[in-house]
Design an enzyme around this catalytic site. Structure first.
Site, PDB file in Angstrom:
ATOM      1  N   GLY A 165       1.504   0.133  -5.070  1.00 14.14           N
ATOM      2  CA  GLY A 165       0.283  -0.668  -5.168  1.00 14.14           C
ATOM      3  C   GLY A 165      -0.468  -0.296  -6.422  1.00 14.14           C
ATOM      4  N   TYR A 192      14.351  -1.715  -2.051  1.00 16.53           N
ATOM      5  CA  TYR A 192      13.523  -1.849  -3.237  1.00 16.53           C
ATOM      6  C   TYR A 192      12.222  -1.046  -3.259  1.00 16.53           C
ATOM      7  CZ  TYR A 192      10.362  -3.734  -6.660  1.00 16.53           C
ATOM      8  OH  TYR A 192       9.463  -3.843  -7.670  1.00 16.53           O
ATOM      9  N   CYS A 237       0.788  -1.224   0.000  1.00 21.56           N
ATOM     10  CA  CYS A 237       0.000   0.000   0.000  1.00 21.56           C
ATOM     11  C   CYS A 237       0.820   1.274   0.000  1.00 21.56           C
ATOM     12  CB  CYS A 237      -0.897   0.059   1.233  1.00 21.56           C
ATOM     13  SG  CYS A 237      -2.069  -1.267   1.328  1.00 21.56           S
ATOM     14  N   ASN A 275      -1.297   1.335   5.566  1.00 18.52           N
ATOM     15  CA  ASN A 275      -0.195   0.622   4.930  1.00 18.52           C
ATOM     16  C   ASN A 275       0.478  -0.219   6.003  1.00 18.52           C
ATOM     17  OD1 ASN A 275       1.952  -0.263   3.364  1.00 18.52           O
ATOM     18  ND2 ASN A 275       3.159   1.577   3.716  1.00 18.52           N
ATOM     19  N   GLY A 276       0.524  -1.516   5.780  1.00 24.86           N
ATOM     20  CA  GLY A 276       1.141  -2.403   6.765  1.00 24.86           C
ATOM     21  C   GLY A 276       0.327  -3.664   6.952  1.00 24.86           C
TER      22      GLY A 276
END
Lengths: 492, 492, 492, 492
Positions: C36, C255, C8, C111-112
């Site tokens: 995402g 990344y 996300c 996000n997570g």
């Protein structure tokens, strides 16, 4: 529950002043939508510049609000709805066909089918012509635009082109400056024109499209007539008129046209009432109720009821939300297919002897399913009456009457068909009666006097005293009934 | 040409063996499509695992062939069609509502409207509940699943939930192992069940959906009844039954339901015929022809014709291809709006005195346009007859009867309305007659004996001798007519 | 050519005055799109009323111009891009999640990944909660809104909720009056805030999204910190701060994040350059050229080149028009799959010994194809260098590192992998080096002084002298590298 | 960040056996997608019957999996990607153009632009030809098919047609039995052919498309050459070859072609490296780092760095998810437009003197925005270097170089432009250097010997000893650079 399809509906409008003319065109085409549901298109002429949009789908799908907005304003427009015959080329073959030639652009809408298009196409190819589509309309475009090289105007080019093209055609055309309409010399496909209160001139396959845009029906375009409309007014070219006996497709009255349309002064609804009356006389039945297969069997059912004295009933309800039928993997669903399309009202049918009126039998499968449903709803007897004669021959003039091998009446007697569809009795309209459907109707549109007014083509005026269509509907020979009797009026 | 909308249709099916059950569900929902056209959804239960898809659009749009294929096989399914009330939340509020709770998944389809949902919602929020939608259905989901914490089964949880929820509701629910249906104790919205020849059990808002999937109507779910169907068979919970006089929405007979549906043993078509007969008695007219506004005015027109002896005619043709109407920039088009939706048949109307039967008048605008069109087609006189009483009050039970300020009958007398719509005379159905539409109908579905068979809920068997619905349709007090007379049966 | 996906990206903005805030949100989300690509959503707050739209697709697909227009104006907005984990529920699980609770609406972007969500979900279900989705975000919504019943404000409810939820979470939330952001106490996922020149406050997963909307990075939200922004200004709640050593996901540097983003004062690009330098030191190679696999291997290739002195080259070109790859029926196409995604430049490779730098090896299949392509373009030797350690363990904190059985490094030695991908030599980054990627970088964002200004949370001010992030990037223990070394920082 | 667009990419394949050839065609076109993103089309020949599909959109949008499936199998296919010039006719002008003529069907794909099409069109119209599109391709179709009336074969018709058509054209054509490709006598647009391991013959605008489908580059189609491929093998017609000095568009090397493509034996990447080297020599700069504007400025930046000894850096990141840019109603967004497309890496730029290499300057607006972004990221100095000469003239051969009034270099001196874009210094490639970009490159594709093999056209064999392209890339006069120097090689 007819399965024969008309292939097209055409529409055109000319207005003295610029307006949102694509909206009007879309309204007219929506009224003609039942003549063709596969593709739709509109071309708009704004200041001699032609813009167009066409695609597969219903008018409401091809022309949502924003697409109509994009079409902008204009003072001439033509439009088309199409029932596509086959496969991949359908998007391609959508109309109007808009081409550019030496004198500018030409937008063309065609309802009908040429009988000599293969030969014409080959001749054109030998002269170096190339074809982008498989439609007759492209052939017509070539013939007209090539004649234009010798002729002083687009309408005289059209006049010359009509010497070469054979078959059924009702055309609406638009050049940079003119709106034109013409009908083949036999008048096989209908074409009418009307005027709006603000003086716009409208052409359409049927008068119901005039009603939809608030235009008043003036009269039918005469078989062989070219009507031209531009800044100079409206005028006729009648070189090709009255040289042959007209042959209006009788199936326009029986099924194709909308009941509220007036064709050659005769209300389509009336001819269907009459079909029912003929059936009641020729094929009477002892029954408790007469019901029609919706929507196209209702008028004839009412005619049968009034002639026979048997009460008219509403026994079947059509589900208008049926889209493309599911290719149902479940056997039970496949069997209930006709039940998804229509519902039977048990209280009207249970324990009753029923006269069931439908407009036609093509393969017989659908009829068998409907009869079964009527019986399962409790009907004691089912007397099937068909408001058209049996189909025995293919049509070459723009409808999709099936090839002979699929026509049940080609291979079976009346009794056999009756057994196959599971009815207690079966009666078809005779070809003779079919040819007399528009005979002796009490009501004639415009009988009080000529509706034409000043918008009437100057050299074709209305001689007063009643509607003057180009076709004598009292004459049984004025009609093409080739799909029933094999008498094809036009050769190749 | 009614403008009142039902908000939903529900459907559920249980099959002993796994099959392409989403296809069957889609066929059933398509039959119920007229109850709601804004959104559609289906949930399929395959091996206790619930999959679902729902979106805005018609059933045929939300479930094209490939989408149905993706739904896979299963042995239980529920589905829903919805008429969305307002704006942005419509996609969100599509059903089935599928939620996960402590005992697994629950899929819920709801037709109706709770009257105490605001209070319930607040109470739930005070207990820490959150809401994703604005729909009653989410409230019901909470009440049931919270009851499930104390109750031994989903059906007893549902039984307990029914103590708390007030208003109109016909529910079809699916848990990992069971299909259930229940109807509020007043039976305000219809709900029937049937069986197919292979023993599948089907629930639907109306019997027309049973017909569409090849199922046979067993009977109505009784007001207050819960019917449960699983591997053990089919059974009833009747704790909430027969404690109150039922109050079936009378507008289901007048307009919402399909004419071929049978509700509480009475054919909907018959009640509309009867409405026409009542009108002919109370508001006779001297006329040449009786015509109905298609489609919903046709039955009553036929009833009026048969009672009055005036011939029934087909005078208006509906264009089924009208999509969303163009927001037409051209004045002429806006004026011809009703003409785009319907065409008038001149031969039926010209010079005639016409009785025009429609199902309702809400704001009056549409009626005025139709009367104008009839006159322009040549009618001499137009006598408007309405097969429902005047709307005077809003509905709180799941239909969208407008707020009082928009209801023409709230502000105007019969005479004023007659003048406003331009008719020569105007007659409404009386509330008393409306309550008697299902009285004394000769035909009663299933009168020959109980159709129930082995699939009948075990503790609710059929006492033999005729159809046993839960509602006595002979009793005028069995109906809710609050939108007409303001007698609201359920409070908050 | 990494195949690990972040799940996300989150974005939020608060503006003193009403504006086309959805457009800004869309611009920010587009900058975060690579985090995402499966679904996108935006919620806009206009006068305390929350509107939202979310769907599967890229930001540009879900929010075309007209959709953004429909979102209208507002002064707070939150948005989300999502990489959906699996299957059917993806549309459903799109965010923001907008729910209504007793105090109004709450829109939440996450996000997570929680590590105790199963337990929390069960506890909630036992209290009668129902779940519409399978996402953690719904669990968080419940915990916060239930805390709100006892707490005086949404931010204190959030503070209390953070006691219960475990795992990785960077949240951006919107209530009717406030915009909030918080980061889990370990700071596993990044979250920054910035201000625009007109004083709007912006939260985003990464600083590249601030740049895209013209906002200036102030600092990272501190691990455990809650930042609240409303009409009263911007303030911090630090109850959960600095109680645990932070554990920032090291793969954000390696990344996930965009090279131009600054995380905890360190430029992501610099850490990748450093990765290349480490590789050059630990795994030197005799070669003619160093090339990176685009796009994510380019930085490390440049680092390798500068450290080793071997020239940097551009040897592979990525085709940005590759959509979803064709499931090609032709064998030849399947074999050339990687060639459709990338092209090799023969002049750079022919006859050369090549160092090829990529960011990771997951299954090894893609690496093998790339090595083959490099060889076919004429390379003499291929020395593969990977700028991350071998994946040995699944991730439970919001990325999709595959299960162990699919990770090539779990089952094979370095030598075996080298053989399997067809390289002449192979070197991975060591875990120790990975933990030191942000160590000793010369450049530190904001080193000239605190950028915070007046928009800085009042109780969290900037102690002066350089950037103050919450995480000491010099400390190798400040990072989570569990996917490489199995040291999971948070339990259930 | 070039804003000049190529108008087309062409692809064709012939296979001895029937296969899913549309999939291969789609893979090839995707490799050529950057040459045209507005429309895509494929025509497949199955048993001499040509099927096609074309529409606006990217290859992946026009040909999703099911559409490719519908294309079926075949043994010849041609395809096209197009950058549409203007407005409404774009859908219409999509290619392949498929027409039917006296000898059957012809499918035609065209890259380039005729200079005498207006005259040819007029002549054709005078012979009665009609045009459906506004594209040159229809003119070419007519010329070829009309020649076919006199000529014994389609290839001799094409040979004759080439006498009449003037300008730039690389054509791939398919008749019922043959695949053909030809290139105008000046060879202005590239065209190559290759073979696959199973013997299929492939034509494409660039060799990168051969790589994508696993084909090996044989050689360029020679200027003026016709290559014919059918069941009899592959053969050449060279009537139009070597009569004029070739004039390959120099901008193919500078910008249009993909860096991994090999044109006339020279790797495109190498010419761009060389452009950077030229710039470093002619316009040196004192700087800390050289960065390229992605993607098209990267190669030249690397060349500049290696020649100057200044380190190469990655300073700008392109956001590949940018769709069509929002027409942003917020001023702040409009200003940050370039920031949405690209991100600057602060650690690379802060405090640095930067050489910024881009491929071209057209209007100057974009360059100004990029320079501003670089400065805001902290750069001390920005030295702009452009790897093409200034645009001074429009292009008539198939690219969209703007009209003179919009070209900044027409109206301003180098110094003025430097000021307008806000750079510290500015240097363009000289026209002389541009003409020498492919001169003296060390690497030559196929230098080890002729790759041609048996698939080589029989009458055009490879005389051994190195690659034999038709164009001498060492000769500066072999190129068209009219947009820079106004020397137009072909008249009308």
């Amino acid at each position: 529950m007819n399965e024969i399809h008309e292939e097209c509906g055409v529409f055109g409008i000319w207005s003295a002043e610029k307006k949102h003319i694509a909206h009007i065109c879309a309204a007219g085409l929506t009224a003609l939508q039942y003549r063709g549901q596969e593709a739709a298109g509109i071309a708009v002429n704004e200041d001699r510049n032609i813009r167009y949009h066409k695609a597969q789908g219903l008018v409401s799908e091809v022309f949502p609000a924003d697409e109509l907005e994009r079409m902008g304003e204009g003072n001439i427009a033509v439009g088309h709805v199409r029932y596509a015959t086959t496969g991949e080329s359908s998007a391609l073959n959508a109309q109007p066909m808009v081409v550019k030639h030496i004198k500018g652009q030409l937008a063309l809408c065609h309802n009908g089918n040429l009988t000599n298009s293969s030969r014409l196409k080959k001749e054109l190819e030998l002269k170096g012509c190339i074809f982008h589509t498989t439609s007759d309309t492209e052939v017509i475009s070539y013939i007209i635009t090539r004649k234009r090289l010798q002729k002083p105007s687009i309408e005289t080019a059209l006049e010359a082109a009509m010497e070469e093209i054979k078959g059924a055609y009702s055309l609406v055309l638009m050049s940079p400056a003119k709106l034109m309409a013409c009908r083949d010399p036999l008048g096989m496909r209908p074409l009418v024109y009307g005027v709006t209160s603000d003086g716009s001139v409208v052409f359409a396959s049927e008068s119901c499209a005039l009603d939809a845009v608030g235009a008043k029906l003036v009269r039918d375009v005469e078989p062989g007539e070219i009507v031209v409309c531009d800044g100079e007014g409206i005028r006729s070219i009648r070189t090709h008129c009255r040289k042959q006996k007209p042959k209006l497709c009788i199936f326009e009255y029986i099924y194709f046209s909308r009941p509220d349309s007036v064709i050659e002064g005769v209300c389509v609804h009336d001819t269907r009432i009459k079909a029912g009356e003929f059936l009641a006389k020729r094929h009477p039945a002892k029954a408790d109720v007469v019901i029609g297969v919706p929507d196209s069997g209702l008028d004839a059912a009412l005619g049968f009821a009034s002639e026979s004295g048997i009460p008219y009933g509403i026994g079947l309800i059509k589900n208008k939300y049926i889209g493309r039928t599911f290719i149902a993997p479940e056997q039970s669903l496949r069997e209930s297919l006709v039940r998804q399309k229509m519902g039977a009202i048990p209280s009207v049918l249970e324990g009753k002897s029923v006269v069931l009126v439908d407009d036609s039998i093509v393969r017989g499968t659908t009829s068998a399913r409907i009869v079964k449903m009527i019986r399962e709803a409790g009907a004691r007897e089912v007397h099937m009456r068909i408001s058209s004669p049996p189909f025995l021959n293919p049509c070459y003039y723009g409808t999709d009457v099936d090839s002979r091998e699929n026509l049940i009446a080609v291979h079976h007697t009346n009794e056999e068909i009756c057994g196959m569809i599971g009815a207690d009795s079966l009666g078809f309209l005779s070809v003779e009666d079919a040819r007399r459907l528009a005979t002796g109707v009490r009501y004639r549109y415009g009988h009080k006097g000529c509706e034409g007014s000043g918008a009437e083509p100057d050299n074709g005026g209305c001689p007063g005293g009643g509607f003057r269509g180009g076709i004598d509907t009292e004459d049984p020979e004025s009609f093409c009934a080739a799909c029933f009797d094999g008498k094809y009026p036009v050769g190749d």
